[in-house]
Scaffold this motif. Structure first.
Motif, PDB file in Angstrom:
ATOM      1  N   HIS A  96       0.803  -1.220   0.000  1.00  0.00           N
ATOM      2  CA  HIS A  96       0.000   0.000   0.000  1.00  0.00           C
ATOM      3  C   HIS A  96       0.833   1.266   0.000  1.00  0.00           C
ATOM      4  O   HIS A  96       0.483   2.234  -0.667  1.00  0.00           O
ATOM      5  CB  HIS A  96      -0.952   0.003   1.202  1.00  0.00           C
ATOM      6  N   GLY A  97       1.898   1.263   0.771  1.00  0.00           N
ATOM      7  CA  GLY A  97       2.742   2.453   0.822  1.00  0.00           C
ATOM      8  C   GLY A  97       3.268   2.794  -0.565  1.00  0.00           C
ATOM      9  O   GLY A  97       3.225   3.956  -0.994  1.00  0.00           O
ATOM     10  N   ILE A 157       0.299   3.943  -2.814  1.00  0.00           N
ATOM     11  CA  ILE A 157      -0.134   5.310  -2.496  1.00  0.00           C
ATOM     12  C   ILE A 157       0.833   6.340  -3.063  1.00  0.00           C
ATOM     13  O   ILE A 157       0.447   7.295  -3.740  1.00  0.00           O
ATOM     14  CB  ILE A 157      -0.236   5.477  -0.964  1.00  0.00           C
ATOM     15  N   GLU A 171      -4.881  -3.892   9.210  1.00  0.00           N
ATOM     16  CA  GLU A 171      -3.727  -3.001   9.116  1.00  0.00           C
ATOM     17  C   GLU A 171      -4.105  -1.662   8.485  1.00  0.00           C
ATOM     18  O   GLU A 171      -3.541  -0.627   8.832  1.00  0.00           O
ATOM     19  CB  GLU A 171      -2.629  -3.682   8.297  1.00  0.00           C
ATOM     20  N   TYR A 172      -5.056  -1.675   7.552  1.00  0.00           N
ATOM     21  CA  TYR A 172      -5.378  -0.454   6.813  1.00  0.00           C
ATOM     22  C   TYR A 172      -6.762   0.076   7.132  1.00  0.00           C
ATOM     23  O   TYR A 172      -7.207   1.061   6.559  1.00  0.00           O
ATOM     24  CB  TYR A 172      -5.280  -0.738   5.310  1.00  0.00           C
ATOM     25  N   ASP A 173      -7.442  -0.587   8.036  1.00  0.00           N
ATOM     26  CA  ASP A 173      -8.844  -0.263   8.257  1.00  0.00           C
ATOM     27  C   ASP A 173      -9.023   1.057   9.015  1.00  0.00           C
ATOM     28  O   ASP A 173      -8.369   1.308  10.026  1.00  0.00           O
ATOM     29  CB  ASP A 173      -9.509  -1.386   9.049  1.00  0.00           C
ATOM     30  N   ILE A 174      -9.888   1.908   8.473  1.00  0.00           N
ATOM     31  CA  ILE A 174     -10.310   3.102   9.218  1.00  0.00           C
ATOM     32  C   ILE A 174     -11.822   3.146   9.141  1.00  0.00           C
ATOM     33  O   ILE A 174     -12.382   3.270   8.052  1.00  0.00           O
ATOM     34  CB  ILE A 174      -9.720   4.394   8.625  1.00  0.00           C
ATOM     35  N   ASP A 211      -8.206   1.338   3.889  1.00  0.00           N
ATOM     36  CA  ASP A 211      -7.298   2.359   3.363  1.00  0.00           C
ATOM     37  C   ASP A 211      -7.986   3.494   2.589  1.00  0.00           C
ATOM     38  O   ASP A 211      -7.854   3.602   1.368  1.00  0.00           O
ATOM     39  CB  ASP A 211      -6.229   1.713   2.466  1.00  0.00           C
ATOM     40  N   PHE A 251      -7.062   6.399   2.413  1.00  0.00           N
ATOM     41  CA  PHE A 251      -6.033   7.229   1.760  1.00  0.00           C
ATOM     42  C   PHE A 251      -5.792   6.747   0.333  1.00  0.00           C
ATOM     43  O   PHE A 251      -5.639   7.545  -0.593  1.00  0.00           O
ATOM     44  CB  PHE A 251      -4.726   7.178   2.550  1.00  0.00           C
ATOM     45  N   ILE A 275      -8.682   7.657  -1.955  1.00  0.00           N
ATOM     46  CA  ILE A 275      -8.699   9.071  -2.340  1.00  0.00           C
ATOM     47  C   ILE A 275      -7.652   9.365  -3.399  1.00  0.00           C
ATOM     48  O   ILE A 275      -7.912  10.057  -4.384  1.00  0.00           O
ATOM     49  CB  ILE A 275      -8.504   9.946  -1.082  1.00  0.00           C
ATOM     50  N   ARG A 276      -6.462   8.754  -3.226  1.00  0.00           N
ATOM     51  CA  ARG A 276      -5.408   9.010  -4.215  1.00  0.00           C
ATOM     52  C   ARG A 276      -5.760   8.420  -5.568  1.00  0.00           C
ATOM     53  O   ARG A 276      -5.495   9.018  -6.609  1.00  0.00           O
ATOM     54  CB  ARG A 276      -4.076   8.500  -3.705  1.00  0.00           C
ATOM     55  N   ALA A 307     -14.043   9.325   7.495  1.00  0.00           N
ATOM     56  CA  ALA A 307     -13.252   8.691   6.439  1.00  0.00           C
ATOM     57  C   ALA A 307     -14.117   8.442   5.203  1.00  0.00           C
ATOM     58  O   ALA A 307     -13.696   8.719   4.067  1.00  0.00           O
ATOM     59  CB  ALA A 307     -12.654   7.388   6.950  1.00  0.00           C
ATOM     60  N   ALA A 326     -14.840  11.624   3.431  1.00  0.00           N
ATOM     61  CA  ALA A 326     -13.672  12.097   2.688  1.00  0.00           C
ATOM     62  C   ALA A 326     -13.632  11.437   1.312  1.00  0.00           C
ATOM     63  O   ALA A 326     -13.344  12.094   0.298  1.00  0.00           O
ATOM     64  CB  ALA A 326     -12.392  11.794   3.461  1.00  0.00           C
ATOM     65  N   ASN A 368      -8.076  17.705  -0.167  1.00  0.00           N
ATOM     66  CA  ASN A 368      -9.254  17.186   0.522  1.00  0.00           C
ATOM     67  C   ASN A 368      -9.115  17.392   2.034  1.00  0.00           C
ATOM     68  O   ASN A 368      -8.343  16.707   2.702  1.00  0.00           O
ATOM     69  CB  ASN A 368      -9.362  15.700   0.171  1.00  0.00           C
ATOM     70  N   LEU A 409     -11.134  16.736   4.465  1.00  0.00           N
ATOM     71  CA  LEU A 409     -11.575  15.633   5.313  1.00  0.00           C
ATOM     72  C   LEU A 409     -10.487  14.574   5.402  1.00  0.00           C
ATOM     73  O   LEU A 409     -10.257  13.973   6.449  1.00  0.00           O
ATOM     74  CB  LEU A 409     -12.860  15.022   4.738  1.00  0.00           C
ATOM     75  N   GLU A 410      -9.787  14.370   4.296  1.00  0.00           N
ATOM     76  CA  GLU A 410      -8.722  13.390   4.312  1.00  0.00           C
ATOM     77  C   GLU A 410      -7.584  13.847   5.228  1.00  0.00           C
ATOM     78  O   GLU A 410      -6.995  13.038   5.948  1.00  0.00           O
ATOM     79  CB  GLU A 410      -8.184  13.177   2.894  1.00  0.00           C
ATOM     80  N   GLU A 455      -8.076  12.931   8.609  1.00  0.00           N
ATOM     81  CA  GLU A 455      -7.704  11.536   8.842  1.00  0.00           C
ATOM     82  C   GLU A 455      -6.203  11.375   8.979  1.00  0.00           C
ATOM     83  O   GLU A 455      -5.713  10.572   9.772  1.00  0.00           O
ATOM     84  CB  GLU A 455      -8.208  10.640   7.694  1.00  0.00           C
ATOM     85  N   LEU A 484       1.518  12.003   1.705  1.00  0.00           N
ATOM     86  CA  LEU A 484       1.446  10.836   2.584  1.00  0.00           C
ATOM     87  C   LEU A 484       2.339   9.719   2.056  1.00  0.00           C
ATOM     88  O   LEU A 484       2.378   9.442   0.861  1.00  0.00           O
ATOM     89  CB  LEU A 484      -0.001  10.343   2.659  1.00  0.00           C
ATOM     90  N   GLN A 485       3.040   9.073   2.996  1.00  0.00           N
ATOM     91  CA  GLN A 485       3.995   8.058   2.597  1.00  0.00           C
ATOM     92  C   GLN A 485       3.517   6.657   2.933  1.00  0.00           C
ATOM     93  O   GLN A 485       3.799   5.709   2.227  1.00  0.00           O
ATOM     94  CB  GLN A 485       5.304   8.368   3.342  1.00  0.00           C
ATOM     95  N   GLU A 486       2.799   6.541   4.051  1.00  0.00           N
ATOM     96  CA  GLU A 486       2.474   5.195   4.525  1.00  0.00           C
ATOM     97  C   GLU A 486       1.119   5.232   5.227  1.00  0.00           C
ATOM     98  O   GLU A 486       0.895   6.058   6.102  1.00  0.00           O
ATOM     99  CB  GLU A 486       3.568   4.729   5.500  1.00  0.00           C
ATOM    100  N   SER A 487       0.224   4.340   4.814  1.00  0.00           N
ATOM    101  CA  SER A 487      -1.090   4.326   5.444  1.00  0.00           C
ATOM    102  C   SER A 487      -1.207   3.246   6.511  1.00  0.00           C
ATOM    103  O   SER A 487      -2.246   3.128   7.142  1.00  0.00           O
ATOM    104  CB  SER A 487      -2.172   4.148   4.377  1.00  0.00           C
ATOM    105  N   SER A 488      -0.147   2.470   6.688  1.00  0.00           N
ATOM    106  CA  SER A 488      -0.210   1.420   7.698  1.00  0.00           C
ATOM    107  C   SER A 488       0.526   1.854   8.960  1.00  0.00           C
ATOM    108  O   SER A 488       1.724   2.131   8.920  1.00  0.00           O
ATOM    109  CB  SER A 488       0.407   0.136   7.146  1.00  0.00           C
TER     110      SER A 488
END
Lengths: 875, 161
Positions: free
Chosen positions: A191-192, A195, A238-241, A246, A248, A251-252, A288, A291, B76, B78-79, B82, B123-127
């Motif tokens: 994911h990193g 993203i 791990e990525y849940d909000i 994820d 994020f 959105i990207r 989330a 967003a 964004n 809202l993001e 987060e 943003l670099q990392e979402s985990s």
């Protein structure tokens, strides 16, 4: 080891600083620490270098100067260990930015670290590069970063991707090198990396058309699939909000799809389904989810039209707008602003809700809503919307009134369907928030009133009424006293009653009362008082019965400490007392103000230079230069009754000369036509000074007109029209010219900023040569300073030497006094004289000038004339 | 992109600043003063966004600290909220129920964590797990280096006794 720094650890220093009770104490502690750190730096102390830098960073955060520590960062970065490098890079990012030269020194260390075997050190270097690199460093290190996009560890790849974003923003031409590696990142699972890769592609699309095309062709489908996978992915802790995997990444991906879909029907088509799915399936009970919906709506609005999706998007916005959460409402307003270009109708449907938001308790929301209302206004809804806004103006917070007033004024001015409505609304605004109204707005109100001749009576009565209720609103007071001064008779006699009005009874003395209150009120400022003074003068003629009383009021200010008021008081008093016979003509009603010019003036730059007509309209709203040229014409006409009449052509010329002719006909044409008519304008001009007019009465009147013209800049007020035609400088000329001279000889400063233009021989005859040197005033391209040098080519001495010049109306001329009036023979000396020409048509028309030179040679009068048209271009 | 990140205490003290666009020292001081004035004055029920000089500032209060991020108009909001929460959660895990004092005395750690979340204002990392793992790995590198250094100095100290 340094004896100072040995004691305090970082923790101790922070404690010591926190223990300080006063700012002075804190400064003392910091000073002591800084001294110790400097000493350690000077001794090149290695053991505590990283600790000292950490301290410096803390001190830096408190706002103290720490530049002396910059080199320490570089030393730490250059050392071999990870701990030193880690703190060194942190210090680098904190204490330096891309504009510091020192940063260049780190390029080499960065390059080494980007190739380091320890991946964490590579990570540190990438992070620093991504956060603060300059364009030069970006160029030097781009190949390293590009290579790292394929590094084995995903955590380095993601850092390299973000670092690449910084590089292509700094040096857009490097973008093409990154297209392929960036596209490869889109296929990743991590994911990193995904993203950051998607973000990199989005930024590449923004800087490079090629990249956009490439991604559109090769990656759209893949991205749609990736988004589908994320949307439908099972629970991933791990990525849940808030139950979404994820957001994020969601959105990207939506952002990148937006770039790809914009302006491309195929790509847009390709993403329709997934957008519809996101728009309908996303949970909107948590931030989330909202967003994602927000981003999705924006994408739907931006890509190529799909009716069904748009309806979905607008519905989401409608839901947002009625949400109780302020954040959601704020973004809804934000988004509606963008949606208005796509579907204005749909946005109009939410007008009522948006208007409610203008009245919200939250300043951020109010501001957004007001901006939105502003773009929602059109001819159809301007009346109800304005009414709502003005109603709200009454109850709004003080700090919001400024914004609100400005917007209302702008809406009213832009969309007003008829004058009476405009005047009504502006009166409401002025009464409600007159103190927040900008000068140009109430100036505009006066211009409009002046142009609405059938509404003069109505307006002045309405203003009178408004003034009874809200006398503390300065700009309302100004507009009111201006109108009462002008149209006082209509107020008293109820002239021009409209059906909608209730009649009011105002006596002459009531009208004077209002002005007297204004001039005496302690909060009235100079402009108001000065305007009130002029209004009083006008009323003294309109209401003869109050003349004595007005005189008493005016006289009270003859000792005023404010020069402006004192001068007005004395001069007006003299008009009232001594010049009964001319007063009524002097204070005639203002000619209609030129609306077009005023609007043009407002739209155009606020130039200090004044073209004649614009000059009039600038001064007029002040009420300051109110007795304009018009009375002067009358004056001179009067003069011609009393004295042996000057030639009629001379009279006409004076009109021109004084810029009386308010119609826009320029003297340029006058100058051109005159010779055809057989009368040289210039000569006529000068002949005004001929003995016929030397009678006392003329000069008296002119001087009274001077009294009457007492604007803020009395000289300029007159000289701007008059100097259009001529500037006599002679000392020996007839009285009239003397007077004019008195008006216009505004002693300008001699300024010479080097010659940017070649000198020209402007005039040469067998006896005389005149050379012009040109220079420009800095910051004022319209004005040219001309230094004229006269040389005698004959063998006789010239005495009583006078140089005169005339220019067409679009120019404005000032002459300084000449250096002498005697010109030695055979070029053994010269006379110089400075001219300043302001070209109101700068860039369109070039300079042109007529001149006349008079002197005595062997006691004989000699006159030389000519026209100069060989001015360098672009003056 | 994020222009800068600020942590400001309830009293207006600056706890962390990270600038992703170049601002001179003077501008930084001005920005801090201006924004802390605006943000600290806002009531609790209002929205978390402030329009500021053509940018949007997204802020959120956690106990005594305001976390603020300044973003571009097209970003964004809202993001970003987060993202702030993401950062706070990672700090919380790292320090174990983080408080303002942790961030004062270990301000450098707060920066290290931020650098694992954001680079170049993106943003670099979402985990959260990955970030925690990376920070832990680097911390242990530092620890090992320290131990080595102290063991070497012990050896030297003993040898020269």
């Amino acid at each position: 080891m340094n004896p100072f720094s040995s004691g305090t650890r970082l923790r101790d220093m922070i404690r010591a600083i926190r223990a300080c009770k006063t700012a002075a104490e804190e400064r003392a502690v910091v000073r002591k620490e800084c001294a110790a750190i400097r000493a350690a730096i000077n001794e090149n102390d290695q053991d505590y270098r990283h600790r000292n830098l950490a301290k410096l960073m803390f001190i830096h955060m408190l706002g103290y100067p720490t530049h002396f520590g910059q080199m320490e960062c570089l030393k730490l970065i250059a050392s071999s260990g990870f701990p030193e490098k880690r703190i060194g890079y942190l210090g680098l990012m904190l204490l330096l930015d891309e504009r510091q030269e020192v940063l260049m020194l780190v390029t080499n260390s960065l390059k080494q670290d980007l190739n380091h075997s320890n991946q964490y050190i590579v990570g540190l270097a990438l992070c620093a590069l991504g956060n603060i690199c300059s364009a030069e460093m970006a160029r030097d290190l781009a190949p390293e970063v590009e290579r790292l996009l394929q590094f084995r560890d995903p955590n380095i790849r993601k850092k390299a991707a973000l670092c690449s974003i910084r590089i292509i923003k700094k040096v857009p031409e490097l973008a093409e090198n990154f297209i392929n590696p960036a596209a490869a990142l889109l296929k990743e699972k991590h994911h990193g990396v995904l993203i950051t890769g998607v973000q990199l592609c989005t930024d590449l699309c923004k800087v490079s058309e090629d990249a956009l095309e490439y991604f559109r062709k090769k990656c759209t489908e893949g991205l749609v699939k990736t988004l589908k996978d994320v949307v439908n992915s099972p629970y991933a802790p791990e990525y849940d909000i808030a139950g979404i995997t994820d957001p994020f990444l969601h959105i990207r991906l939506l952002k990148l799809l937006r770039e790809l879909g914009q302006g491309d029907a195929d790509a847009s088509e390709c993403m329709n389904d997934i957008l519809a799915q996101v728009a309908t399936k996303t949970e909107s009970n948590k931030n989330a989810g909202n967003a994602i919906l927000y981003e999705c709506v924006e994408t739907i609005m931006s890509i190529e039209d799909n009716g069904g999706l748009r309806v979905l998007a607008i519905n989401i916005l409608g839901r947002f707008l009625s949400n109780r959460d302020n954040n959601i409402r704020y973004v809804a307003l934000n988004m509606l602003m963008k949606a208005i270009t796509v579907d204005a109708q749909a946005v109009q449907r939410h007008r009522a809700t948006i208007l409610e938001c203008v009245k919200d308790s939250d300043a951020s929301i109010r501001k957004r809503a007001l901006e939105l209302v502003y773009v929602l206004v059109n001819e159809g809804n301007v009346k109800p919307l304005t009414k709502e806004l003005i109603d709200y103006l009454e109850v709004s917070d003080e700090e919001f009134k400024g914004d609100l007033t400005a917007k209302i004024c702008s809406i009213v001015a832009k969309f007003s369907p008829e004058k009476i409505w405009y005047i009504d609304q502006m009166l409401k605004v002025l009464s409600e928030a007159g103190n927040f109204v900008k000068d140009e707005v109430w100036h505009a109100v006066i211009v409009v009133i002046s142009n609405a001749s059938d509404l003069h009576g109505y307006t002045v009565r309405a203003l009178y009424r408004a003034l009874q209720l809200s006398a503390e609103q300065e700009s309302l007071v100004r507009v009111a006293i201006w109108c009462i001064g002008e149209y006082g008779d209509l107020l008293v006699n109820n002239v021009g009653m409209l059906n909608v009005e209730d009649p009011i009874t105002v006596t002459e003395s009531d009208a004077v009362d209002v002005i007297e209150i204004a001039i005496k009120h302690h909060t009235s400022d100079l402009t108001t008082k000065a305007m009130a003074m002029v209004a009083l003068l006008k009323l003294s003629s309109r209401f003869p019965s109050c003349s004595e009383r007005i005189k008493d009021i005016v006289v009270q200010y003859k000792g005023s400490l404010v020069l402006e008021l004192q001068q007005r008081s004395i001069e007006m008093n003299s008009i009232i007392a001594k010049h009964q016979n001319i007063r009524s003509t002097l204070v005639e009603r203002m000619p209609v103000l030129d609306e077009a010019t005023f609007i043009g003036k407002r739209a155009g730059s606020i130039q200090a230079t004044v073209s004649p007509s614009a000059g009039a309209s600038i001064n007029l709203p002040n009420g300051v230069a109110k007795p304009t040229a018009a009375p002067l014409v009358d004056l001179l006409d009067l003069g011609s009754d009393d004295v042996p009449a000057p030639s009629s052509s001379g009279g006409d010329l004076l009109h021109d000369l004084l810029g009386v002719d308010l119609s826009m006909a320029s003297t340029q044409s006058g100058v051109n036509h005159a010779p055809k008519n057989g009368t040289d304008v210039l000569l006529d001009l000068l002949s005004i000074g001929s003995p016929t007019q030397s009678s006392q009465s003329v000069s008296d009147m002119l001087s009274s007109s001077q009294d009457n013209k007492t604007p803020v800049s009395p000289l300029e007020g007159l000289s701007s029209p008059s100097s259009n035609s001529i500037q006599p400088t002679s000392a020996g000329a007839a009285p009239t010219i003397d007077l004019l001279d008195g008006f216009s000889s505004n002693p300008p400063k001699q300024e010479n900023n080097g010659t940017a233009y070649p000198s020209v021989v402007a005039f040469e005859s067998s006896n005389l040569k005149m050379v012009f040197n040109f220079s420009k005033l800095p910051g004022n391209p319209q004005t040219t300073v001309i230094e004229a040098t006269f040389t005698n080519l004959s063998t006789n001495i010239y005495s009583d030497f006078i140089f005169q010049a005339a220019v067409p109306k679009f120019l404005q001329l000032h002459l300084d006094p000449a250096s002498g009036n005697t010109l030695p023979a055979s070029g053994n000396g010269s006379i110089t004289q400075t001219l300043r020409v302001t070209n109101s048509q700068h860039g369109k028309k070039s300079l042109v000038m007529r001149i006349r030179i008079a002197y005595k040679m062997n006691n004989k009068d000699v006159l030389e004339e000519g026209q100069i048209s060989n001015f360098p271009r672009g003056l | 992109m994020i222009q800068f990140v600020l942590l400001i205490s309830r009293q207006g003290k600056v706890r962390l600043t990270k600038w992703y666009s170049p601002y001179t020292q003077k501008e930084r001081t001005k920005v801090l003063r201006e924004l802390s004035g605006v943000i600290l004055a806002r009531g609790p029920k209002l929205c978390n966004f402030v329009d500021w000089r053509g940018y949007k500032v997204v802020y959120k209060r956690y106990a005594s600290l305001y976390f603020c991020m300044c973003i571009d108009q097209e970003d964004n909001e809202l993001e970003v909220l987060e993202m702030i929460h993401h950062y706070v959660e990672i700090l919380d895990r790292y320090f174990g129920s983080v408080c303002e004092l942790d961030l004062i005395f270990n301000f450098h750690k707060a920066y290290y964590i931020l650098d694992e979340i954001l680079i170049a204002g993106e943003l670099q990392e979402s985990s959260k797990k990955t970030v925690a793992r990376l920070i832990a790995a680097q911390d242990s590198l530092v620890e090992t280096a320290k131990e080595q250094a102290s063991s070497i100095s012990n050896i030297i100290a003993q040898a020269t006794k």
